[in-house]
Design a protein around this motif. Structure first.
Motif, mmCIF file in Angstrom:
data_model
loop_
_atom_site.group_PDB
_atom_site.id
_atom_site.type_symbol
_atom_site.label_atom_id
_atom_site.label_comp_id
_atom_site.label_asym_id
_atom_site.label_seq_id
_atom_site.Cartn_x
_atom_site.Cartn_y
_atom_site.Cartn_z
ATOM 1 N N ILE A 337 -2.739 6.247 -6.278
ATOM 2 C CA ILE A 337 -3.094 5.085 -5.461
ATOM 3 C C ILE A 337 -2.006 4.013 -5.560
ATOM 4 N N LEU A 338 -1.528 3.763 -6.772
ATOM 5 C CA LEU A 338 -0.469 2.770 -6.957
ATOM 6 C C LEU A 338 0.780 3.163 -6.179
ATOM 7 N N LYS A 339 1.179 4.430 -6.273
ATOM 8 C CA LYS A 339 2.402 4.889 -5.612
ATOM 9 C C LYS A 339 2.303 4.793 -4.092
ATOM 10 N N SER A 340 1.115 5.050 -3.563
ATOM 11 C CA SER A 340 0.973 5.104 -2.106
ATOM 12 C C SER A 340 0.648 3.750 -1.476
ATOM 13 N N GLY A 344 6.208 -2.087 -4.732
ATOM 14 C CA GLY A 344 6.730 -3.437 -4.829
ATOM 15 C C GLY A 344 5.874 -4.361 -5.682
ATOM 16 N N TRP A 345 4.719 -3.892 -6.127
ATOM 17 C CA TRP A 345 3.836 -4.696 -6.961
ATOM 18 C C TRP A 345 4.167 -4.487 -8.434
ATOM 19 N N ARG A 346 3.819 -5.480 -9.246
ATOM 20 C CA ARG A 346 3.855 -5.315 -10.699
ATOM 21 C C ARG A 346 2.447 -4.983 -11.162
ATOM 22 N N VAL A 347 2.361 -4.218 -12.250
ATOM 23 C CA VAL A 347 1.071 -3.724 -12.736
ATOM 24 C C VAL A 347 0.984 -3.958 -14.237
ATOM 25 N N ALA A 348 -0.179 -4.379 -14.703
ATOM 26 C CA ALA A 348 -0.441 -4.531 -16.139
ATOM 27 C C ALA A 348 -1.793 -3.901 -16.453
ATOM 28 N N LEU A 349 -1.789 -2.967 -17.388
ATOM 29 C CA LEU A 349 -3.021 -2.281 -17.805
ATOM 30 C C LEU A 349 -3.107 -2.314 -19.325
ATOM 31 N N ILE A 350 -4.301 -2.559 -19.853
ATOM 32 C CA ILE A 350 -4.493 -2.454 -21.289
ATOM 33 C C ILE A 350 -5.276 -1.172 -21.562
ATOM 34 N N ILE A 351 -4.696 -0.283 -22.382
ATOM 35 C CA ILE A 351 -5.297 1.024 -22.635
ATOM 36 C C ILE A 351 -5.287 1.308 -24.136
ATOM 37 N N PHE A 358 0.852 7.912 -19.377
ATOM 38 C CA PHE A 358 1.719 8.926 -18.771
ATOM 39 C C PHE A 358 1.064 9.564 -17.551
ATOM 40 N N ARG A 359 -0.288 9.562 -17.519
ATOM 41 C CA ARG A 359 -0.979 10.191 -16.392
ATOM 42 C C ARG A 359 -0.726 9.432 -15.091
ATOM 43 N N LEU A 360 -0.317 8.151 -15.197
ATOM 44 C CA LEU A 360 -0.047 7.363 -13.995
ATOM 45 C C LEU A 360 1.169 7.896 -13.239
ATOM 46 N N GLY A 361 2.137 8.447 -13.974
ATOM 47 C CA GLY A 361 3.348 8.942 -13.331
ATOM 48 C C GLY A 361 4.299 7.842 -12.898
ATOM 49 N N ILE A 362 4.256 6.688 -13.598
ATOM 50 C CA ILE A 362 5.157 5.570 -13.311
ATOM 51 C C ILE A 362 5.695 5.046 -14.639
ATOM 52 N N ARG A 363 7.015 5.006 -14.784
ATOM 53 C CA ARG A 363 7.611 4.554 -16.042
ATOM 54 C C ARG A 363 7.345 3.062 -16.253
ATOM 55 N N SER A 364 7.094 2.705 -17.513
ATOM 56 C CA SER A 364 6.732 1.324 -17.834
ATOM 57 C C SER A 364 7.805 0.664 -18.688
ATOM 58 N N GLN A 365 7.667 -0.651 -18.853
ATOM 59 C CA GLN A 365 8.513 -1.390 -19.783
ATOM 60 C C GLN A 365 8.059 -1.076 -21.214
ATOM 61 N N THR A 383 6.567 -1.677 -12.827
ATOM 62 C CA THR A 383 6.830 -2.072 -11.447
ATOM 63 C C THR A 383 6.751 -0.829 -10.580
ATOM 64 N N VAL A 384 5.988 -0.914 -9.500
ATOM 65 C CA VAL A 384 5.738 0.261 -8.651
ATOM 66 C C VAL A 384 6.900 0.413 -7.674
ATOM 67 N N ASP A 385 7.946 1.112 -8.119
ATOM 68 C CA ASP A 385 9.123 1.391 -7.303
ATOM 69 C C ASP A 385 9.450 2.877 -7.415
ATOM 70 N N GLU A 386 9.989 3.437 -6.356
ATOM 71 C CA GLU A 386 10.305 4.877 -6.310
ATOM 72 C C GLU A 386 11.099 5.367 -7.525
ATOM 73 N N PRO A 387 12.138 4.647 -7.974
ATOM 74 C CA PRO A 387 12.916 5.164 -9.116
ATOM 75 C C PRO A 387 12.097 5.328 -10.395
ATOM 76 N N ALA A 388 10.957 4.652 -10.480
ATOM 77 C CA ALA A 388 10.132 4.732 -11.696
ATOM 78 C C ALA A 388 9.107 5.858 -11.627
#
Length: 733
Positions: A337-340, A344-351, A358-365, A383-388
């Motif tokens: 959902i984030l990728k599609s 361009g958005w920033r995301v913060a999740l507490i887990i 890792f299940r998100l499939g988006i590299r984090s800081q 940050t939800v960008d293609e390179p990540a």
């Protein structure tokens, strides 16, 4: 103006965030300690921290530090303070005592009593009066922290914990504390995003804590402005005029800031949570400033006119037993959902489990450690960008196969896969006509017809068409990679064969397992679908269990039970989800008794009965069927009697809830005998099993009339493999 030694306590792992916040409040000498931040300042400084800190739990005014080698040192150290400077003799007080690495005093209750005694004794000696103890809302709160041999004696200026802002009064499941929510937002860069008019979305907003804290930060809204009580309000040195000036300044800043708020939105699928969020938003005076609506995470997306900003949430952690697989799938779907929808958005999740990130499939800081209560958690910022973007490594074989299926182009399907597709088409053409004639909506389309494709393919029709694929685990002689590729080809072909979306195809692998319950739970999605069979509505679940809740090969015996049940007393043993009970009740049974060991499946059975509007004399019993039968069969008086019994035990079970290991071959004689003891004189017992090597011990059951009706109860869609279905009709001689 006096300078005070002050100490701000904070939740674990948030000391650095608090120190940075204090700098924003003009405090430059803050020093990190184990449990908070120490600093100097005026009374105005202390008041400002109480009013404006979004992170601190408490603000302590340090009165004294002294060595404690024994309990008398503690008593004397406290008594040296002139307590009349801080309170009147008839005021009330509360004492908080904590100790770490102390040889002198390690009992917190005893330590608190010694502190209380010292103050009371001093007051009584001077004024012949003593202060009362009030743990709820005392005039002053006294805090003593004993670390090794060093005691710090303080007044608690905050009163109750500063995380209690005053807007939250509705409790919902797993709430996040206000100061943790603020820490997440600060670390995610929300202040700068808000200044640039960026949008904030919480797609799992729960009771709205992150939403309200985000609005307070963006509006320059003091977090303590709604609180009606502080620990310093009853303190003799309290400066009411100074405090009122600070409140007036904060109110002005809030009123100005609220008018400049960016878009802040919350979604949640729970009506209860949405109602709680609306209450909290209203309590904070932010109605019409924050938008919330009932929306599932799968439907979360920004409106076209919202500026990209921050998506922040406190998603499910999967800490409960059995939740791991379902939570992992939620995170995978969330990543898609984030990728599609949120590029361009920033995301913060507490887990709580970094693997879930890792299940998100988006590299984090670089992750940040925070604590939600006692639970160590990780704050992910990305940050939800293609390179990540990346494809997460599959966590199990089922997930690997689904990934393979998604990435299997049509041109790579080999000849054997085409043979599989052709066989399914051929079977479906034949069976669809038969199913329509028989008014059957759920049936088996393919059952390991080709050796290379040892799978079962079951079709379920309700408001949608679903396909449940079960792979019989390949032998060790087969190359695992080749087996996986073949099965992936199957999963890739099936949506095209049945003209359905890929998310309506489900995969289960039947492994050879020992020492496991019959119906082992595999997930916790909780998604049920309604199908119909013989005029009965039944719930099925394709994700949480190896089986769906409905054994398709039992369709003819269920129909027979329904035809024969009118006016009869029906007993369903090892009842599973109670589908046979529903058929009996819909057939006009006088009464039914449903027995199973699993509360989960009995709840499912109750829902199946309710789905059909079945009421009346329908008994549900949670018990080990073998033990229950023995007890009922041994009764001399008031023995149960049934006209119709269905007995469909598992092949094997050694569940901890059972008294003994159950084995159908070894135990069937005793089981059938005990069930027969509950048969009315003209009653009928149907016994079935799927154990391929089962042998009925007719000699040991010579007192019963046993008729093999396996062929008569074998459905057309299972006719290719008759060895998986055995059924007998049993009566008394």
């Amino acid at each position: 103006m006096n300078t005070f030694q002050l100490f701000a306590t904070t939740p674990k792992a948030m000391e650095q965030i608090l120190a940075e916040e204090l700098k924003q409040l003009g405090i430059t000498d803050a020093k990190l300690t184990v449990a908070g931040v120490a600093f100097e300042g005026s009374l105005e400084t202390a008041y400002r921290v109480c009013l404006w800190s979004r992170i601190a739990n408490r603000v302590l005014l340090v009165l004294s530090t002294f060595p404690v080698l024994n309990q008398e040192d503690l008593y004397n150290g406290v008594k040296k303070i002139n307590w009349f400077e801080h309170m009147k003799p008839d005021d009330s007080m509360a004492v908080t005592f904590s100790a770490k690495n102390s040889k002198a005093i390690n009992n917190t209750h005893f330590g608190a009593l010694k502190v209380k005694d010292a103050i009371v004794d001093q007051m009584r000696a001077k004024f012949n009066k003593r202060p009362d103890i009030d743990t709820e809302q005392p005039t002053i709160r006294i805090n003593v922290y004993l670390n090794g041999e060093n005691a710090q004696l303080s007044l608690d200026l905050s009163g109750e914990s500063l995380h209690k802002r005053g807007y939250r009064d509705t409790q919902v499941k797993a709430p996040i504390k206000e100061n943790l929510a603020a820490a997440i937002l600060l670390r995610a860069g929300w202040p700068d995003i808000a200044k640039q008019n960026g949008t904030l979305i919480d797609p799992m907003c729960g009771s709205g804590t992150l939403l309200v804290e985000a609005a307070m930060i963006a509006a320059d809204y003091a977090p303590g402005l709604l609180r009606t009580h502080y620990g310093f309000l009853g303190w003799k040195k309290h400066d009411a005029a100074l405090w009122q000036n600070l409140l007036s300044e904060a109110e002005l800043r809030r009123n100005t800031g609220i008018e400049k708020l960016p878009v802040i939105v919350g979604f949640d699928k729970s009506t209860q949570s949405i109602n709680a969020a609306l209450t909290h938003i209203d309590n904070a005076g932010l109605s019409q400033k924050i938008h919330v609506e009932r929306r599932d995470i799968v439907d979360a997306e920004p409106a076209s006119d919202w500026n990209p900003g921050l998506l922040v949430c406190n998603p499910p952690y999967g800490e409960r037993l059995g939740d791991e697989d379902s939570t992992s799938e939620l995170y995978r779907q969330f990543g898609e959902i984030l990728k599609s929808r949120f590029k361009g958005w920033r995301v913060a999740l507490i887990i709580s489990n970094s693997e879930l990130g890792f299940r998100l499939g988006i590299r984090s800081q670089k992750p940040i450690t925070l604590y939600n209560g006692a639970l160590e958690c990780t704050l992910l910022r990305l940050t939800v960008d293609e390179p990540a973007f990346f494809i997460p490594k599959p966590k199990n074989r089922e997930e690997k196969l689904l990934q393979l299926a998604q990435n299997t182009p049509s041109e790579s399907v080999d000849n054997s896969a085409e043979m599989f597709a052709n066989r399914v088409k051929k079977n479906q053409k034949k069976l669809a006509k038969w199913a329509k004639q028989q008014n059957i909506q759920c049936y088996r389309v393919y059952d390991a017809d080709l050796p290379e494709y040892a799978v079962a393919v079951d079709l379920y029709q309700g408001d949608k068409t679903w396909i449940n694929v079960q792979e019989y685990e390949p032998p060790k002689t087969i190359d695992p990679d080749k087996a996986d590729q073949r099965l992936a080809s199957v999963i890739a072909e099936i949506p095209k064969l049945f003209s359905i979306p890929a998310d309506q195809v489900f995969l289960k692998i039947r492994r050879k397992k020992q020492n496991k319950d019959q119906y082992e739970k595999q997930g916790d999605q909780g998604r049920f679908h309604v199908i119909e069979e013989g005029g009965c509505k039944l719930l099925v679940n394709f994700e949480d269990y190896l089986d769906t809740g409905l054994f398709l090969d039992h369709r003819p015996i269920r129909a027979r039970i329904q035809r024969e049940a009118k006016g009869k007393r029906f007993l369903n043993l090892f009842a599973y989800t109670g589908s046979a009970t529903v058929h009996a009740a819909m057939g006009g049974a006088q009464s039914t008794t449903t027995v199973d060991m699993s509360n989960t499946y009995l709840d499912w059975a109750q829902k199946n009965l309710a789905l059909n509007g079945i009421k009346g004399n329908h008994e549900i019993i949670q018990a080990d069927c073998k033990t229950w039968l023995q007890t009922e069969a041994d009764r001399l008086y008031k023995k149960r009697q049934y006209d119709l019994i269905f007995l469909d035990p598992p092949t094997f079970s050694n569940s901890k809830r059972m008294e003994d290991v159950f084995d159908i071959q070894n135990d069937h004689v005793e089981l059938i005998s005990d069930a027969a003891a509950l048969m009315a004189p003209a009653g009928v017992l149907y016994f079935s099993t799927n154990f391929r090597r089962f042998k009925m011990d007719q000699e040991a059951l010579s007192g019963l009339v046993i008729e093999d009706i396996s062929a008569a109860t074998l459905p057309e869609d299972f006719a290719r493999n008759p060895k998986i279905h055995y059924c007998w009709r049993i009566q008394k001689c």
